[in-house]
Design a protein around this motif. Structure first.
Motif, short mmCIF file in Angstrom:
data_model
loop_
_atom_site.label_atom_id
_atom_site.label_comp_id
_atom_site.label_asym_id
_atom_site.label_seq_id
_atom_site.Cartn_x
_atom_site.Cartn_y
_atom_site.Cartn_z
N MET A 72 0.70 -1.29 -0.33
CA MET A 72 0.20 0.29 0.33
C MET A 72 0.68 1.29 -0.12
O MET A 72 2.05 1.26 0.82
N VAL A 73 0.30 2.42 -0.94
CA VAL A 73 1.00 3.15 -1.09
C VAL A 73 0.65 4.78 -0.04
O VAL A 73 -0.51 4.94 -0.14
N ALA A 74 1.78 5.31 0.58
CA ALA A 74 0.81 6.15 1.85
C ALA A 74 1.21 7.20 1.09
O ALA A 74 2.20 7.89 0.38
N ILE A 75 0.02 8.01 0.91
CA ILE A 75 -0.35 9.68 0.43
C ILE A 75 -0.17 10.76 1.12
O ILE A 75 -0.68 10.22 2.33
N THR A 76 1.18 11.44 1.75
CA THR A 76 1.04 12.45 1.91
C THR A 76 0.27 13.91 1.40
O THR A 76 -0.53 13.57 0.96
N GLU A 77 -0.43 14.56 3.16
CA GLU A 77 -0.76 15.82 2.59
C GLU A 77 -0.47 16.20 2.04
O GLU A 77 -1.59 17.26 1.51
N PHE A 78 0.72 16.95 1.45
CA PHE A 78 1.47 16.84 0.46
C PHE A 78 0.72 17.49 -1.08
O PHE A 78 0.91 17.54 -1.99
N GLN A 79 0.50 15.82 -1.51
CA GLN A 79 0.40 15.05 -2.60
C GLN A 79 -0.97 15.08 -2.37
O GLN A 79 -2.00 15.17 -3.75
N LYS A 80 -1.83 14.91 -1.34
CA LYS A 80 -3.49 15.37 -0.86
C LYS A 80 -3.80 16.85 -1.17
O LYS A 80 -4.73 17.25 -2.58
N ILE A 81 -2.15 18.11 -1.22
CA ILE A 81 -3.03 18.86 -1.91
C ILE A 81 -2.49 19.25 -3.23
O ILE A 81 -3.39 19.71 -3.75
N GLY A 82 -2.16 18.91 -3.99
CA GLY A 82 -1.52 18.47 -4.76
C GLY A 82 -2.42 17.81 -6.11
O GLY A 82 -2.68 18.85 -6.88
N ALA A 83 -2.78 16.74 -5.25
CA ALA A 83 -3.92 16.62 -6.34
C ALA A 83 -4.57 17.50 -6.89
O ALA A 83 -5.83 17.62 -7.48
N GLY A 84 -5.04 17.91 -5.38
CA GLY A 84 -6.39 19.29 -5.36
C GLY A 84 -5.98 20.27 -6.52
O GLY A 84 -6.75 21.21 -7.25
N LEU A 85 -5.43 20.82 -6.43
CA LEU A 85 -4.27 22.10 -7.10
C LEU A 85 -4.47 21.18 -8.15
O LEU A 85 -5.01 22.47 -9.66
N SER A 86 -4.06 20.07 -8.78
CA SER A 86 -3.96 19.95 -10.57
C SER A 86 -5.20 19.60 -10.77
O SER A 86 -5.72 20.32 -11.92
N GLY A 87 -6.46 19.35 -10.11
CA GLY A 87 -7.60 18.92 -9.92
C GLY A 87 -8.22 20.16 -10.36
O GLY A 87 -9.01 20.45 -12.08
#
Length: 135
Positions: A1-16
């Protein structure tokens, strides 16, 4: 299982949101403010997802220089309020930068959904992705 950091979650939102603003800017007849905002959000989200160092390494590789030049030049043209020319230049740079990813993405899509005539498109993208030119 790959752990997703908070920065990556923010980045996914910004990219979306960046992709949403880009699409909305194109639908509203190339509104330069929406396109510029979408470009900034998308690039910021990409930097948040993969990190600043890896983003810089991706864009400034020697064999991807021409694609990076056109992509980032298109972003600058959009920021200078030349949206149609900027998006054309940016699209050309996007194709140059990500042409090696197209066969992989298309292969994934074809494995999920079996549509008969897309197999010809898949072989065409494989030919584009395996060009012998490094620049």
């Amino acid at each position: 299982m790959v752990a997703i950091t908070e920065f990556q979650k923010i980045g996914a939102g910004l990219s979306g949101f960046g992709l949403f603003f880009l699409l909305f800017g194109v639908l509203l007849y190339f509104d330069s403010v929406l396109l510029a905002f979408g470009n900034i959000l998308f690039l910021t989200g990409l930097a948040f997802i993969i990190g600043l160092r890896r983003t810089a390494q991706f864009f400034f590789q020697r064999h991807k220089f021409r694609g990076s030049f056109f992509f980032l030049g298109g972003v600058v043209l959009v920021l200078c309020r030349w949206p149609v020319i900027g998006m054309l230049v940016e699209s050309y740079g996007f194709v140059l930068l990500f042409r090696s990813f197209f066969p992989m993405v298309l292969g994934f899509v074809l494995s999920v959904v079996n549509i008969p005539y897309l197999n010809y498109l898949f072989s065409f993208f494989q030919l584009l992705g395996s060009s012998s030119s490094m620049v």
